[in-house]
Scaffold this motif. Structure first.
Motif, mmCIF file in Angstrom:
data_model
loop_
_atom_site.group_PDB
_atom_site.id
_atom_site.type_symbol
_atom_site.label_atom_id
_atom_site.label_comp_id
_atom_site.label_asym_id
_atom_site.label_seq_id
_atom_site.Cartn_x
_atom_site.Cartn_y
_atom_site.Cartn_z
ATOM 1 N N ASP A 164 4.018 1.489 -0.871
ATOM 2 C CA ASP A 164 4.971 1.573 -1.975
ATOM 3 C C ASP A 164 4.421 0.802 -3.173
ATOM 4 O O ASP A 164 4.982 -0.210 -3.588
ATOM 5 C CB ASP A 164 6.319 0.980 -1.508
ATOM 6 C CG ASP A 164 7.404 1.216 -2.547
ATOM 7 O OD1 ASP A 164 7.231 2.108 -3.396
ATOM 8 O OD2 ASP A 164 8.408 0.470 -2.518
ATOM 9 N N PRO A 165 3.328 1.271 -3.732
ATOM 10 C CA PRO A 165 2.652 0.492 -4.769
ATOM 11 C C PRO A 165 3.440 0.500 -6.076
ATOM 12 O O PRO A 165 4.052 1.512 -6.440
ATOM 13 C CB PRO A 165 1.314 1.209 -4.926
ATOM 14 C CG PRO A 165 1.562 2.608 -4.484
ATOM 15 C CD PRO A 165 2.655 2.553 -3.457
ATOM 16 N N LYS A 185 -4.987 2.853 -11.633
ATOM 17 C CA LYS A 185 -5.279 4.091 -10.903
ATOM 18 C C LYS A 185 -6.416 3.730 -9.968
ATOM 19 O O LYS A 185 -7.427 3.147 -10.389
ATOM 20 C CB LYS A 185 -5.759 5.181 -11.878
ATOM 21 C CG LYS A 185 -4.645 5.883 -12.615
ATOM 22 C CD LYS A 185 -4.182 7.110 -11.832
ATOM 23 C CE LYS A 185 -3.345 8.028 -12.714
ATOM 24 N NZ LYS A 185 -3.053 9.307 -12.001
ATOM 25 N N THR A 186 -6.274 4.049 -8.709
ATOM 26 C CA THR A 186 -7.297 3.656 -7.737
ATOM 27 C C THR A 186 -7.635 4.789 -6.789
ATOM 28 O O THR A 186 -6.744 5.425 -6.215
ATOM 29 C CB THR A 186 -6.833 2.413 -6.949
ATOM 30 O OG1 THR A 186 -6.782 1.303 -7.834
ATOM 31 C CG2 THR A 186 -7.775 2.096 -5.802
ATOM 32 N N PHE A 201 0.821 -1.205 0.000
ATOM 33 C CA PHE A 201 0.000 0.000 0.000
ATOM 34 C C PHE A 201 0.860 1.262 0.000
ATOM 35 O O PHE A 201 0.585 2.228 -0.714
ATOM 36 C CB PHE A 201 -0.932 -0.015 1.214
ATOM 37 C CG PHE A 201 -1.554 1.308 1.531
ATOM 38 C CD1 PHE A 201 -2.531 1.843 0.691
ATOM 39 C CD2 PHE A 201 -1.170 2.024 2.665
ATOM 40 C CE1 PHE A 201 -3.114 3.075 0.982
ATOM 41 C CE2 PHE A 201 -1.737 3.249 2.947
ATOM 42 C CZ PHE A 201 -2.710 3.779 2.106
ATOM 43 N N VAL A 218 1.709 2.010 -10.681
ATOM 44 C CA VAL A 218 0.711 3.075 -10.615
ATOM 45 C C VAL A 218 0.760 3.857 -11.924
ATOM 46 O O VAL A 218 1.848 4.153 -12.421
ATOM 47 C CB VAL A 218 1.012 4.062 -9.469
ATOM 48 C CG1 VAL A 218 -0.028 5.189 -9.461
ATOM 49 C CG2 VAL A 218 1.053 3.350 -8.125
ATOM 50 N N THR A 232 -9.263 1.576 -11.873
ATOM 51 C CA THR A 232 -9.120 1.457 -13.326
ATOM 52 C C THR A 232 -7.833 0.708 -13.604
ATOM 53 O O THR A 232 -6.785 1.039 -13.040
ATOM 54 C CB THR A 232 -9.050 2.841 -13.987
ATOM 55 O OG1 THR A 232 -10.053 3.672 -13.421
ATOM 56 C CG2 THR A 232 -9.278 2.731 -15.482
ATOM 57 N N ILE A 256 -6.326 -0.263 -2.870
ATOM 58 C CA ILE A 256 -5.009 0.080 -3.419
ATOM 59 C C ILE A 256 -4.054 -1.107 -3.388
ATOM 60 O O ILE A 256 -3.372 -1.403 -4.368
ATOM 61 C CB ILE A 256 -4.417 1.303 -2.680
ATOM 62 C CG1 ILE A 256 -5.252 2.549 -3.031
ATOM 63 C CG2 ILE A 256 -2.941 1.500 -3.025
ATOM 64 C CD1 ILE A 256 -4.870 3.814 -2.282
#
Ligand SMILES: Cc1ncc(COP(=O)(O)O)c(C=O)c1O
Ligand SMILES: Cc1ncc(COP(=O)(O)O)c(C=O)c1O
Ligand code: FES
Ligand code: FES
Lengths: 123, 389, 389, 123
Positions: A12-13, A54-55, A10, A16, A38, A62
């Motif tokens: 360090d996703p 993209k959240t 979360f 993205v 998305t 996420i």
């Protein structure tokens, strides 16, 4: 409440972002519920060359988003479709019971993106 | 990592002076206040002293103080106690008035009462969370038993015009109960100034221990217990008294009262500087609640394009503890009834956080919070599937 | 003067190990278990660990443990919770069975329920305080919802045949609740061995802190809350959890369970030696309750020609703390319902005291008690307006 | 709960006992209630030369008994009859509210003893 792995993913996703010339896009959720995910895919030779997200949503939204992109990326579409909700949850070291519902959104968005890709192909 | 706690509306750390006051009652003066021997007498003395401290802190008399297990129980006792007493007085018993933004302790009690045949009017609030006094006044009926309106809201910090409400209640000869769980220690709470018949306080919100609360009951107010057992607390709250908890509560209330000239001013300064700097550093932010008629320690903000829990967790990773909505409901992510009641847009509603300051927070801590908020909101907005563009 | 405490059925001193376990939760790990941030997580972890400790101590599962504010609340929740749930199930809801010698927490709850239309059967006990099982069995009706019979009596220490009661309840498909407030830590308490559906425990009777209690609720037992608010404790007990109290309770139960092989034996030796020596040194004495089927720490004696409160006070002056009847009612000198239920003569009833031993009482202390009793009873008998002659 | 004075009087009561050749005896209470107070008086020249008690009862019963005997002893009968319940309670440094009821028993027994004495005189 959240596993260490969830928090790691979360905060360090990976993956993205938007793929501007995506081959497929899938979206789940609604602003009313407070979650929109998305997923964008780039496909080459039936392989998911790139998967991005993209959240707008909670920690689960996420962290499952980034995990789904990581699990899917580099896989063949067929294999990617075999990824289960359980795979995502396991890869995250588990999710709280009361958050299970939202854990499926990201995977659903991936499926939609693949559908979108397939539809475009047949169009 | 030094952690920064700014969730004082959820709960507070016990003041070391409070803990000190409690310690003897665990292992030395551990008697049961119902016992006649010297151990029991020590307990009775502690109980009386705490009762006096509590009474003094809110301008009440000692015999008007009922000790409970916390704010939830106090709220239940106030409302259900009055109704139980009036049960057989059919002309005056069927109707309750409250607001749409009460704590679940009041709202769930009211739903329960509806389920067994009572009628409840939920008076609305305006977009800043202030009660509609006209509607309140017009909703009073011949069979209204009690009005229960909170002193200050736990989510958005709006302070209600309790004196006006008390005047209406007195005019119409209806009991008035207020939940002062969030207001005590932050703004003056004097039962006579306010004109209330009953008032709830919770120990753990004011640097006292968890597991203790107060219901103030004005002399002459007729109540029945809703828990049954021995005849403790004037027959209104049975069960062996939690002496260490009550001693701590008494001490915490005394200290809060003493510090009323100092602590709230400090929190107010931090609050306003925090708000100003956040607005300076971020766009698409809203302050919820009333700009001035609000608790000095409450900052409730909505960040567009961002989801509250995610923001909370990013801040938590940086050692900052805040809350999304009322602490009670944050685990189930259902929409805050308070934010819907003030008509906040769905756009903003999911991106709402509450920063609640404490007397020991510092300006340095707020600096860190402003900076972290800027970073975290920025990061989430970048990640967000919705945004300005 | 070194004081001697022998009123452990009224309350107990907090074990130093218990207090140690609690301390971090007042000032360091002070979070609200509903909060999502790290302070909240610490509270949740403490809560879960305590829940597991409690479950392990009585052979239950963690999800069967509901934390309350004490024994009184647990008793209320058990009985009223079941009835509230069955309210709409008209064939099975109107009738409750209990005994004549329950604690006020059960008896007052039952009177309240009678006042709102329920029917209660109070099953009698014999002269030693043992429940009449035949009468119990015959009193079960088609509309009986719950049987609530205490495990061991707080005044006379008689232990009830709970396994037999559980068998009857199961045969008749009625819920069985037992109040184990006095028995836990003195005799084995295992919910499956006993076959109960619900069981109450109070922290302060077992060297835990005041203000915490447990209701064990067997999986599948359908209950509703009787206090309303947030959704804590599986929706059965709202209000911010008293973390330090619950942590202390968990520790106290663990310790008591561990020591079950040792402490009760020690108390039993003291008890029997105390009884023998008192009978040797004084005439016109009666032991109330069952000679063997009794708590290892309970000594309930009636001295003819002597009034209990006076005896209590003479002993208190000598530093010895005992009780006259149940601690709850000793301030109002009304006759004990337990002593009348076992048919004790008025002659004896007023001269009744309860000595309740603790794990740390010593044989030297009992020596002192025997001697002081002899002196004090002698003195009061000399002063008494009634006597043998 | 009890004043220091009550406890002192209770633990070290004065004038305990029976006057075998009493000029008057008064008794209040009943074994059913758990309190019986008997007061014995010895009268000389209308003065209460000796006053003694025997009490089966609570701390209040005993401490008021001994206090009444002390207040009455040496007084003329007329004056002794003027002793009020308040005098007794004050001399004991107060009594708990919920024990007020029983505080009158000892004085009532004294009155009965004086009545008894008067009846004997007129007999
Ligand atoms: C306004 C208000 N009322 C009541 C309560 C309930 O208090 P407690 O948690 O002590 O039961 C709270 C806190 O959660 C509160 O903020
Ligand atoms: C048998 C029994 N049940 C219930 C209670 C009530 O417990 P608490 O004082 O914790 O409410 C007591 C103690 O007073 C008791 O002895
Ligand atoms: S995605 Fe909706 S709560 Fe998590
Ligand atoms: S004389 Fe009856 S209670 Fe004291």
């Amino acid at each position: 409440m959240y596993s260490r792995k969830v928090i790691e993913e979360f905060t360090d996703p990976k993956n993205v972002g938007v793929i501007e010339d995506a081959d497929g896009v899938g979206e789940t959720g609604s602003t009313v519920d407070g979650d929109i995910i998305t997923i964008y895919i780039k496909v080459k030779d039936e392989v998911l060359e790139d998967v991005r997200f993209k959240t707008f949503g909670c920690v689960v939204a996420i962290s499952t988003s980034t995990m789904v992109t990581q699990l899917a990326k580099g896989k063949k579409i067929d294999e990617a479709l075999k990824i289960t909700n359980k795979d995502v949850i396991d890869a995250l070291g588990g999710l709280p019971e009361d958050k299970r519902r939202c854990s499926g959104f990201a995977l659903a968005a991936l499926h939609k993106a693949i559908e979108d890709y397939k539809e475009r192909g047949t169009a | 990592m030094k952690r920064i706690y700014m969730d004082h509306s959820a709960t507070t750390e016990v003041d070391p002076l409070v803990l000190d006051s409690m310690l003897p009652y665990f292992t030395e003066k551990f008697g049961n206040a119902s016992s006649l021997h010297s151990f029991g007498q020590e307990a009775i003395e502690a109980l009386s002293a705490a009762r006096q401290q509590v009474a003094d802190s809110i301008g009440a008399k000692a015999n008007e103080i009922i000790f409970t297990s916390g704010g939830t129980e106090s709220d239940n006792l106030a409302i259900r106690g009055v109704l139980a007493k009036k049960k057989n007085d059919t002309s005056r018993s069927q109707h309750i008035i409250t607001s749409m933004i009460e704590h679940p302790a009041v709202l769930s009690t009211c739903s329960f009462l509806e389920s067994i045949g009572y009628e409840v009017t939920y008076v609305p609030v305006d977009s800043e969370g202030v009660l509609d006094l006209d509607k309140l006044e017009r909703s009073v009926r011949d069979d209204t038993s009690i009005i229960s309106i909170m002193h200050a809201n736990n989510e958005i910090g709006t302070i209600q015009p309790v004196k006006d409400i008390a005047r209406i209640a007195r005019d119409k000869d209806v009991y008035f109960h207020t939940d002062a769980v969030q207001s005590f220690g932050k703004i003056p709470v004097d039962v006579n100034e306010m004109g209330v018949d009953m008032l709830s306080i919770s120990s753990h919100k004011i640097h006292g221990p968890k597991g203790a609360g107060v219901l103030y009951v004005r002399e002459g107010t007729e109540l029945e217990p809703f828990i049954f057992g021995g005849g403790h607390e004037q027959g209104l709250r049975p069960g062996t008294e939690n002496i260490p908890g009550i001693v701590g509560l008494g001490k915490a209330m005394s200290l809060a009262k003493e510090r009323l000239g100092h602590d709230p001013e400090h929190m107010l300064r931090l609050r306003d500087s925090l708000i100003d700097r956040i607005f300076d550093s971020l766009d698409d932010v809203r302050l919820n609640g009333h700009p001035t008629q609000r608790l000095p320690n409450n900052v409730n903000l909505s960040f567009r394009y961002v989801e509250g829990e995610s923001l909370l967790m990013l801040l938590d990773v940086k050692g900052i503890a805040i809350s999304t909505a009322s602490a009670c409901s944050s685990i189930s992510k259902k929409e805050s009834h308070v934010l819907s009641s003030i008509g906040l847009n769905a756009d903003y509603i999911h991106g709402t956080i509450r920063i609640s300051l404490g007397k020991d927070n510092t300006i340095e801590e707020t600096d860190h919070v402003v900076q972290s908020l800027q970073e975290s909101v920025g990061k989430l907005r970048e990640m967000s599937a919705i945004s300005k563009s």
